[in-house]
Write an enzyme that holds these catalytic residues in place. Sequence first.
Site, mmCIF file in Angstrom:
data_model
loop_
_atom_site.group_PDB
_atom_site.id
_atom_site.type_symbol
_atom_site.label_atom_id
_atom_site.label_comp_id
_atom_site.label_asym_id
_atom_site.label_seq_id
_atom_site.Cartn_x
_atom_site.Cartn_y
_atom_site.Cartn_z
ATOM 1 N N HIS A 169 0.819 -1.226 0.000
ATOM 2 C CA HIS A 169 0.000 0.000 0.000
ATOM 3 C C HIS A 169 0.844 1.263 0.000
ATOM 4 O O HIS A 169 0.332 2.348 -0.230
ATOM 5 C CB HIS A 169 -0.917 0.010 1.231
ATOM 6 C CG HIS A 169 -1.987 -1.034 1.161
ATOM 7 N ND1 HIS A 169 -3.311 -0.740 0.936
ATOM 8 C CD2 HIS A 169 -1.926 -2.384 1.253
ATOM 9 C CE1 HIS A 169 -4.018 -1.865 0.905
ATOM 10 N NE2 HIS A 169 -3.205 -2.877 1.106
ATOM 11 N N ASP A 378 3.308 9.557 -0.493
ATOM 12 C CA ASP A 378 2.156 8.754 -0.092
ATOM 13 C C ASP A 378 1.932 7.681 -1.146
ATOM 14 O O ASP A 378 2.017 7.975 -2.344
ATOM 15 C CB ASP A 378 0.906 9.648 -0.014
ATOM 16 C CG ASP A 378 -0.036 9.219 1.094
ATOM 17 O OD1 ASP A 378 -0.054 8.023 1.410
ATOM 18 O OD2 ASP A 378 -0.763 10.083 1.627
HETATM 19 O O1 F6P Z 1 -1.154 1.746 4.269
HETATM 20 C C1 F6P Z 1 -0.465 2.271 5.297
HETATM 21 C C2 F6P Z 1 -0.824 1.776 6.686
HETATM 22 O O2 F6P Z 1 0.332 1.556 7.420
HETATM 23 C C3 F6P Z 1 -1.637 0.523 6.764
HETATM 24 O O3 F6P Z 1 -0.908 -0.677 6.661
HETATM 25 C C4 F6P Z 1 -2.282 0.720 8.082
HETATM 26 O O4 F6P Z 1 -3.412 -0.039 8.279
HETATM 27 C C5 F6P Z 1 -2.572 2.212 8.114
HETATM 28 O O5 F6P Z 1 -1.563 2.776 7.352
HETATM 29 C C6 F6P Z 1 -2.622 2.808 9.519
HETATM 30 O O6 F6P Z 1 -1.401 2.623 10.175
HETATM 31 P P1 F6P Z 1 -1.280 1.841 11.544
HETATM 32 O O7 F6P Z 1 -1.880 0.497 11.364
HETATM 33 O O8 F6P Z 1 0.184 1.795 11.848
HETATM 34 O O9 F6P Z 1 -2.061 2.648 12.541
#
Ligand code: F6P
Length: 474
Positions: A169, A378
């Site tokens: 992602h 991003d």
């Molecule tokens: O896509 C980026 C990401 O790290 C996802 O894997 C994740 O669910 C989201 O952002 C939110 O981040 P975190 O799970 O570290 O709170």
Amino acid sequence: MLSSSSTSERPVVVVANRLPVDQVRLADGATEWHPSPGGLVAALEPVVQASGGTWVGWPGAADVELEAFDADGMHIVPVSLSADEVADYYEGFSNGTLWPLYHDVTGEPVFERRWWDAYREVNRRFASAVAGAATEPGSVVWVQDYQLQLVPALLRERRPDLQIGFFDHIPFPGWEIYARLPWRREVVEGLLGADLVGFQRGADAANFLRAARSTSGVVTRGSVIERKDGRQLRAASFPISVDTAALDCLARRPETLARAAQLRSELGDPEVLVLGVDRLDYTKGILHRLRAYGELLDEGHLEPPGTVLVQVASPSRERVEEYQRLRDEVEATVGRINGDHSALGRPAVHYLHRTFPKEEMAALYLAADVMLVTPLRDGMNLVAKEYVACRHDERGALVLSEFAGAADELRQAFLVNPWDIDGTKAAIRRAVAVGPPESSRRMRAMRRRVIEFDVHHWANAFLGALAMVAEPQG
Ligand code: F6P
């Protein structure tokens, strides 16, 4: 109103660091489930629900041991992490090493051997959990994101019958940056365990292909990778999107329209409402944006209370030092702008450090004349696409960073280089001034894009390509 296309008929096993819900412990010791933060969950939840699939992931708190359960049309398989693993695998290797490295070093990556050991160990645990959860031979398993890059190869060792997809992602960096990672070969080999490795942009896929050639000696032809053992896989781009029909429908509800009007009136009926919505993360460029915005106020190009900025900054990774520092700096900057430009009871910047339900977000998007999405780097940025999906009135203007994956598709936004403060200021001024014929033309074109290429299209394209490439060897 748009009709919703649906996704894959076959149940999919999705594996992600987080479950779609986080278990939160309240002051009285009771626990509650809250929706998880971030675009990944927002995008994948409708996909797993539509296929009646399984979601394997961490419940978001340390030492939570739970049995599998069913919720919202999904089979949920929790993977437990100890407090040390949360510190070393999640906060450490995932978010202190990989996150800044993969976002073009917008933060300083830390290379800590203990963190790598924890990353390997937790990836093994996820692979074992998936091997048990994928009960049908030949099941489709879709591994998500940078926290789980070793899972494809570990899973293939355990279950060679599975069709294994991986989707990244976040950006995949150029070789000059990626090459710094002491475990660069092991990470690439983890990903090469998949049948299909998906990225947000063509540039990310090209970076990965280069890293695979350089570290593992594989041969690549276009998007096809030939491994030394003769097995072939593919690496290609599949830009993620939003559930456009669902957002469009939410934004048309009378309650949402009424709430949007109420929000504007609560903000003092400004002529121009400017909005930013981000996880509080240094990659999102919030400080650069505030600097540009503050200068526009200093120079009198924008004048509160006629113009108001609402900045939603949802709490994220709060135990990581870099995030704590960022929060302090953002809040000091907002305080300075407000000290210089607010009137009593009429702040120039409304800063909201919390998350809101999707109904409130849809109302905010509808209320905003100008949406600022200006990350320094991003993978995609689904906030930009959510804004467009909600603007069924074909109004509103989007200021979008060239360094967000979404900029490859939303070409009619006001595109900016967020490092260029003067350029950002000029784009904000143009977006504030744009009149209805031009703003509608831009918004219509962007809506055509997110309507055709929605999250179901993304999932179908990825899973269709996976079925073509995967050769079950059970
Ligand atoms: O896509 C980026 C990401 O790290 C996802 O894997 C994740 O669910 C989201 O952002 C939110 O981040 P975190 O799970 O570290 O709170």
